[in-house]
Design a protein around this motif. Structure first.
Motif, PDB file in Angstrom:
ATOM      1  N   VAL A 176       1.671  -0.680  -5.175  1.00 15.97           N
ATOM      2  CA  VAL A 176       2.481  -1.006  -6.025  1.00 15.97           C
ATOM      3  C   VAL A 176       2.038  -2.287  -6.796  1.00 15.97           C
ATOM      4  CG1 VAL A 176       4.852  -1.909  -6.599  1.00 15.97           C
ATOM      5  CG2 VAL A 176       4.285  -0.314  -4.474  1.00 15.97           C
ATOM      6  N   ARG A 177       2.160  -1.982  -8.247  1.00 17.45           N
ATOM      7  CA  ARG A 177       1.630  -3.106  -9.213  1.00 17.45           C
ATOM      8  C   ARG A 177       2.244  -4.351  -8.794  1.00 17.45           C
ATOM      9  NH1 ARG A 177       1.027  -2.632 -15.676  1.00 17.45           N
ATOM     10  NH2 ARG A 177      -0.169  -4.771 -15.979  1.00 17.45           N
ATOM     11  N   LEU A 178       1.170  -5.632  -8.545  1.00 15.65           N
ATOM     12  CA  LEU A 178       1.640  -6.721  -8.728  1.00 15.65           C
ATOM     13  C   LEU A 178       2.339  -7.311 -10.045  1.00 15.65           C
ATOM     14  CD1 LEU A 178      -1.423  -8.148  -6.667  1.00 15.65           C
ATOM     15  CD2 LEU A 178       0.975  -8.219  -5.897  1.00 15.65           C
ATOM     16  N   VAL A 179       3.226  -8.339 -10.016  1.00 14.35           N
ATOM     17  CA  VAL A 179       3.938  -8.917 -11.123  1.00 14.35           C
ATOM     18  C   VAL A 179       3.557 -10.299 -11.224  1.00 14.35           C
ATOM     19  CG1 VAL A 179       5.993  -9.281 -12.543  1.00 14.35           C
ATOM     20  CG2 VAL A 179       5.413  -7.012 -11.359  1.00 14.35           C
ATOM     21  N   ASP A 180       2.881 -10.516 -12.341  1.00 19.92           N
ATOM     22  CA  ASP A 180       2.584 -12.224 -12.277  1.00 19.92           C
ATOM     23  C   ASP A 180       3.035 -12.534 -13.669  1.00 19.92           C
ATOM     24  OD1 ASP A 180       0.585 -11.207 -13.952  1.00 19.92           O
ATOM     25  OD2 ASP A 180      -1.145 -11.720 -12.549  1.00 19.92           O
ATOM     26  N   ALA A 181       2.931 -13.865 -13.909  1.00 21.97           N
ATOM     27  CA  ALA A 181       3.518 -14.058 -15.220  1.00 21.97           C
ATOM     28  C   ALA A 181       2.631 -13.702 -16.628  1.00 21.97           C
ATOM     29  CB  ALA A 181       3.325 -15.788 -15.390  1.00 21.97           C
TER      30      ALA A 181
ATOM     31  N   ALA B  27       0.900  -1.463   0.076  1.00 14.96           N
ATOM     32  CA  ALA B  27       0.187  -0.107   0.061  1.00 14.96           C
ATOM     33  C   ALA B  27       0.831   1.207  -0.090  1.00 14.96           C
ATOM     34  CB  ALA B  27      -0.871   0.105   1.187  1.00 14.96           C
ATOM     35  N   LEU B  28       0.456   2.236  -0.831  1.00 15.83           N
ATOM     36  CA  LEU B  28       1.153   3.596  -0.803  1.00 15.83           C
ATOM     37  C   LEU B  28       0.036   4.650  -0.165  1.00 15.83           C
ATOM     38  CD1 LEU B  28       2.488   3.156  -4.501  1.00 15.83           C
ATOM     39  CD2 LEU B  28       3.626   3.179  -2.490  1.00 15.83           C
ATOM     40  N   VAL B  29       0.600   5.002   1.107  1.00 18.15           N
ATOM     41  CA  VAL B  29      -0.425   5.697   2.093  1.00 18.15           C
ATOM     42  C   VAL B  29      -0.142   7.095   1.842  1.00 18.15           C
ATOM     43  CG1 VAL B  29      -1.557   6.127   4.025  1.00 18.15           C
ATOM     44  CG2 VAL B  29      -0.988   3.869   3.581  1.00 18.15           C
ATOM     45  N   GLU B  30      -0.851   8.131   1.292  1.00 19.08           N
ATOM     46  CA  GLU B  30      -0.592   9.447   0.946  1.00 19.08           C
ATOM     47  C   GLU B  30      -0.096  10.029   2.218  1.00 19.08           C
ATOM     48  OE1 GLU B  30      -3.744  11.504  -0.870  1.00 19.08           O
ATOM     49  OE2 GLU B  30      -3.895  10.285  -2.657  1.00 19.08           O
ATOM     50  N   THR B  31      -0.746   9.970   3.315  1.00 20.17           N
ATOM     51  CA  THR B  31      -0.186  10.674   4.763  1.00 20.17           C
ATOM     52  C   THR B  31       1.109  10.301   4.854  1.00 20.17           C
ATOM     53  OG1 THR B  31      -1.366   8.984   5.934  1.00 20.17           O
ATOM     54  CG2 THR B  31      -2.664  11.138   5.291  1.00 20.17           C
ATOM     55  N   GLU B  32       1.493   8.901   4.770  1.00 20.86           N
ATOM     56  CA  GLU B  32       2.752   8.352   5.205  1.00 20.86           C
ATOM     57  C   GLU B  32       3.637   9.003   4.235  1.00 20.86           C
ATOM     58  OE1 GLU B  32       2.256   4.259   5.363  1.00 20.86           O
ATOM     59  OE2 GLU B  32       1.072   4.034   7.118  1.00 20.86           O
TER      60      GLU B  32
END
Length: 218
Positions: free
Chosen positions: A73-78, A33-38
Protein backbone atom coordinates in the motif's frame (compact mmCIF):
# COMPACT_ATOMS: atom_id res chain seq x y z
CA UNK A 1 -10.17 1.62 -36.93
CA UNK A 2 -10.38 2.22 -33.19
CA UNK A 3 -10.53 -0.36 -30.47
CA UNK A 4 -12.39 0.00 -27.20
CA UNK A 5 -10.42 -1.00 -24.09
CA UNK A 6 -11.14 -4.54 -22.95
CA UNK A 7 -13.44 -4.66 -19.91
CA UNK A 8 -11.92 -5.79 -16.64
CA UNK A 9 -13.04 -9.37 -15.86
CA UNK A 10 -15.62 -9.53 -13.09
CA UNK A 11 -13.37 -11.41 -10.66
CA UNK A 12 -10.59 -8.89 -11.14
CA UNK A 13 -13.06 -6.04 -10.66
CA UNK A 14 -14.40 -7.64 -7.48
CA UNK A 15 -10.90 -8.04 -6.03
CA UNK A 16 -9.91 -4.54 -7.16
CA UNK A 17 -12.89 -2.89 -5.43
CA UNK A 18 -12.40 -4.95 -2.28
CA UNK A 19 -8.71 -4.04 -1.97
CA UNK A 20 -9.41 -0.39 -2.77
CA UNK A 21 -12.13 -0.25 -0.10
CA UNK A 22 -9.77 -1.82 2.44
CA UNK A 23 -7.07 0.74 1.62
CA UNK A 24 -9.39 3.75 1.72
CA UNK A 25 -10.90 2.69 5.04
CA UNK A 26 -7.48 2.04 6.63
CA UNK A 27 -8.08 -1.70 6.98
CA UNK A 28 -4.94 -2.02 4.88
CA UNK A 29 -2.34 0.44 6.18
CA UNK A 30 0.15 2.49 4.14
CA UNK A 31 3.30 0.42 3.65
CA UNK A 32 1.51 -2.88 4.32
CA UNK A 33 2.51 -5.77 2.06
CA UNK A 34 -0.10 -7.08 -0.36
CA UNK A 35 0.75 -10.75 -0.80
CA UNK A 36 -0.90 -12.31 -3.85
CA UNK A 37 -1.32 -15.77 -2.35
CA UNK A 38 -2.89 -14.41 0.84
CA UNK A 39 -5.28 -12.14 -1.05
CA UNK A 40 -6.22 -14.91 -3.45
CA UNK A 41 -7.09 -17.19 -0.53
CA UNK A 42 -9.02 -14.40 1.18
CA UNK A 43 -11.16 -13.70 -1.87
CA UNK A 44 -11.42 -17.28 -3.07
CA UNK A 45 -9.83 -16.62 -6.47
CA UNK A 46 -6.63 -17.53 -8.27
CA UNK A 47 -3.60 -15.25 -8.17
CA UNK A 48 -4.31 -13.92 -11.68
CA UNK A 49 -7.20 -11.56 -10.81
CA UNK A 50 -5.31 -10.42 -7.71
CA UNK A 51 -2.22 -9.65 -9.79
CA UNK A 52 -4.27 -7.73 -12.37
CA UNK A 53 -6.12 -5.81 -9.64
CA UNK A 54 -2.85 -4.79 -8.01
CA UNK A 55 -1.47 -3.59 -11.34
CA UNK A 56 -4.56 -1.44 -11.86
CA UNK A 57 -4.32 -0.03 -8.34
CA UNK A 58 -0.65 0.75 -8.95
CA UNK A 59 -1.76 2.75 -11.96
CA UNK A 60 -4.13 4.83 -9.82
CA UNK A 61 -1.45 5.49 -7.22
CA UNK A 62 -2.83 3.45 -4.32
CA UNK A 63 -0.32 0.59 -4.61
CA UNK A 64 3.43 0.51 -5.20
CA UNK A 65 4.95 -2.40 -7.13
CA UNK A 66 8.57 -3.33 -6.46
CA UNK A 67 10.67 -6.04 -8.05
CA UNK A 68 12.15 -6.89 -4.67
CA UNK A 69 9.38 -6.09 -2.15
CA UNK A 70 6.37 -6.98 -4.26
CA UNK A 71 3.19 -4.92 -3.86
CA UNK A 72 2.57 -2.63 -0.90
CA UNK A 73 0.00 0.00 0.00
CA UNK A 74 1.38 3.39 -0.93
CA UNK A 75 2.93 5.37 1.90
CA UNK A 76 1.55 8.84 2.51
CA UNK A 77 3.92 11.58 3.58
CA UNK A 78 3.83 15.36 3.45
CA UNK A 79 5.51 15.52 0.04
CA UNK A 80 3.06 13.10 -1.57
CA UNK A 81 0.07 14.83 0.05
CA UNK A 82 1.13 18.29 -1.05
CA UNK A 83 1.80 17.13 -4.62
CA UNK A 84 -1.67 15.61 -4.93
CA UNK A 85 -3.40 18.56 -3.31
CA UNK A 86 -1.39 21.04 -5.36
CA UNK A 87 -2.90 19.51 -8.50
CA UNK A 88 -6.35 19.75 -6.94
CA UNK A 89 -5.75 23.41 -6.08
CA UNK A 90 -4.78 24.15 -9.67
CA UNK A 91 -7.67 22.33 -11.32
CA UNK A 92 -10.65 21.79 -9.04
CA UNK A 93 -11.68 25.41 -8.29
CA UNK A 94 -11.55 26.23 -11.99
CA UNK A 95 -13.67 23.20 -12.82
CA UNK A 96 -16.27 24.27 -10.25
CA UNK A 97 -16.22 27.82 -11.62
CA UNK A 98 -17.02 26.43 -15.06
CA UNK A 99 -19.73 24.13 -13.74
CA UNK A 100 -21.50 27.12 -12.16
CA UNK A 101 -21.01 29.35 -15.19
CA UNK A 102 -22.59 26.67 -17.38
CA UNK A 103 -25.62 26.54 -15.04
CA UNK A 104 -24.95 22.83 -14.52
CA UNK A 105 -27.16 20.87 -12.16
CA UNK A 106 -25.62 20.38 -8.72
CA UNK A 107 -28.31 18.01 -7.52
CA UNK A 108 -25.77 15.18 -7.26
CA UNK A 109 -23.60 17.33 -4.99
CA UNK A 110 -26.56 18.06 -2.73
CA UNK A 111 -27.40 14.36 -2.54
CA UNK A 112 -23.78 13.45 -1.71
CA UNK A 113 -23.68 16.10 1.01
CA UNK A 114 -26.81 14.64 2.59
CA UNK A 115 -25.29 11.15 2.48
CA UNK A 116 -22.13 12.43 4.17
CA UNK A 117 -24.17 14.07 6.94
CA UNK A 118 -26.07 10.84 7.61
CA UNK A 119 -23.09 8.47 7.21
CA UNK A 120 -22.85 5.83 9.93
CA UNK A 121 -19.11 5.24 9.63
CA UNK A 122 -15.90 6.71 8.24
CA UNK A 123 -16.03 4.60 5.09
CA UNK A 124 -19.49 5.86 4.08
CA UNK A 125 -18.55 9.44 4.92
CA UNK A 126 -15.35 9.26 2.90
CA UNK A 127 -17.16 7.85 -0.14
CA UNK A 128 -19.88 10.51 0.08
CA UNK A 129 -17.28 13.27 0.36
CA UNK A 130 -15.51 11.99 -2.73
CA UNK A 131 -18.81 11.93 -4.58
CA UNK A 132 -19.51 15.51 -3.45
CA UNK A 133 -16.28 16.85 -4.91
CA UNK A 134 -16.74 14.89 -8.12
CA UNK A 135 -20.27 16.21 -8.54
CA UNK A 136 -18.87 19.74 -8.44
CA UNK A 137 -16.23 19.28 -11.13
CA UNK A 138 -17.75 16.64 -13.41
CA UNK A 139 -20.21 18.97 -15.22
CA UNK A 140 -17.49 21.55 -15.98
CA UNK A 141 -17.87 21.02 -19.72
CA UNK A 142 -14.29 19.86 -20.29
CA UNK A 143 -14.06 16.04 -20.21
CA UNK A 144 -10.25 16.15 -20.12
CA UNK A 145 -10.25 18.41 -17.07
CA UNK A 146 -12.73 16.14 -15.29
CA UNK A 147 -10.69 13.06 -16.24
CA UNK A 148 -7.49 14.60 -14.88
CA UNK A 149 -9.20 15.17 -11.53
CA UNK A 150 -10.60 11.64 -11.61
CA UNK A 151 -7.07 10.29 -12.05
CA UNK A 152 -5.91 11.73 -8.69
CA UNK A 153 -9.19 11.04 -6.89
CA UNK A 154 -8.06 7.82 -5.21
CA UNK A 155 -4.76 9.33 -4.11
CA UNK A 156 -6.57 12.30 -2.58
CA UNK A 157 -8.87 9.88 -0.76
CA UNK A 158 -5.85 7.99 0.59
CA UNK A 159 -4.40 11.24 1.91
CA UNK A 160 -7.66 12.10 3.67
CA UNK A 161 -7.92 8.58 5.12
CA UNK A 162 -4.46 8.88 6.66
CA UNK A 163 -5.15 12.42 7.87
CA UNK A 164 -8.49 11.50 9.45
CA UNK A 165 -6.85 8.63 11.31
CA UNK A 166 -4.55 11.13 13.01
CA UNK A 167 -6.88 14.15 13.20
CA UNK A 168 -10.62 13.49 12.65
CA UNK A 169 -11.68 16.88 11.25
CA UNK A 170 -14.62 15.80 9.11
CA UNK A 171 -17.10 18.04 10.95
CA UNK A 172 -15.10 21.09 9.93
CA UNK A 173 -14.86 19.83 6.35
CA UNK A 174 -18.61 19.12 6.29
CA UNK A 175 -19.36 22.74 7.27
CA UNK A 176 -17.02 23.95 4.52
CA UNK A 177 -18.77 21.67 2.02
CA UNK A 178 -22.14 23.18 2.93
CA UNK A 179 -20.79 26.69 2.40
CA UNK A 180 -19.25 25.80 -0.96
CA UNK A 181 -22.53 24.32 -2.14
CA UNK A 182 -24.51 27.31 -0.85
CA UNK A 183 -22.35 29.67 -2.88
CA UNK A 184 -22.53 27.43 -5.93
CA UNK A 185 -26.33 27.23 -5.79
CA UNK A 186 -26.40 31.02 -5.51
CA UNK A 187 -24.52 31.14 -8.85
CA UNK A 188 -21.58 32.95 -7.23
CA UNK A 189 -18.89 31.22 -9.24
CA UNK A 190 -15.95 33.28 -7.97
CA UNK A 191 -16.87 32.99 -4.29
CA UNK A 192 -17.60 29.26 -4.60
CA UNK A 193 -14.30 28.62 -6.37
CA UNK A 194 -12.49 30.66 -3.73
CA UNK A 195 -14.16 28.76 -0.90
CA UNK A 196 -13.23 25.46 -2.54
CA UNK A 197 -9.62 26.59 -2.94
CA UNK A 198 -9.44 27.55 0.74
CA UNK A 199 -11.08 24.25 1.73
CA UNK A 200 -8.52 22.16 -0.15
CA UNK A 201 -5.54 24.27 0.96
CA UNK A 202 -6.51 24.37 4.63
CA UNK A 203 -7.06 20.61 4.80
CA UNK A 204 -3.58 19.65 3.63
CA UNK A 205 -2.07 22.46 5.72
CA UNK A 206 -3.75 21.13 8.86
CA UNK A 207 -2.96 17.49 8.12
CA UNK A 208 0.63 18.01 6.94
CA UNK A 209 1.84 21.35 8.35
CA UNK A 210 5.11 22.87 7.18
CA UNK A 211 7.77 22.65 9.87
CA UNK A 212 8.79 26.20 8.99
CA UNK A 213 5.39 27.65 9.87
CA UNK A 214 5.40 26.07 13.30
CA UNK A 215 2.62 23.61 12.53
CA UNK A 216 -0.21 25.91 11.44
CA UNK A 217 -3.53 24.31 12.38
CA UNK A 218 -5.82 27.22 11.56
Amino acid sequence: MTFAPAPIPSRTQYVLEAIKHAILTAQLKPGQALVETELAAQFGVSKTPVREALKTLAGTGLVVMSQYKGATVRLVDATMAREVYDVRLLLEPEALRRSITRKSSLEAAQEALERADSAIDKADRSLANRDFHRALYLPCGNPLLARMLDEIRDQAALVSTVAWTAIPTWEREAAEHREILRLALADDAEAAAGALHDHIASFVRRAFPDEEDGGDTA
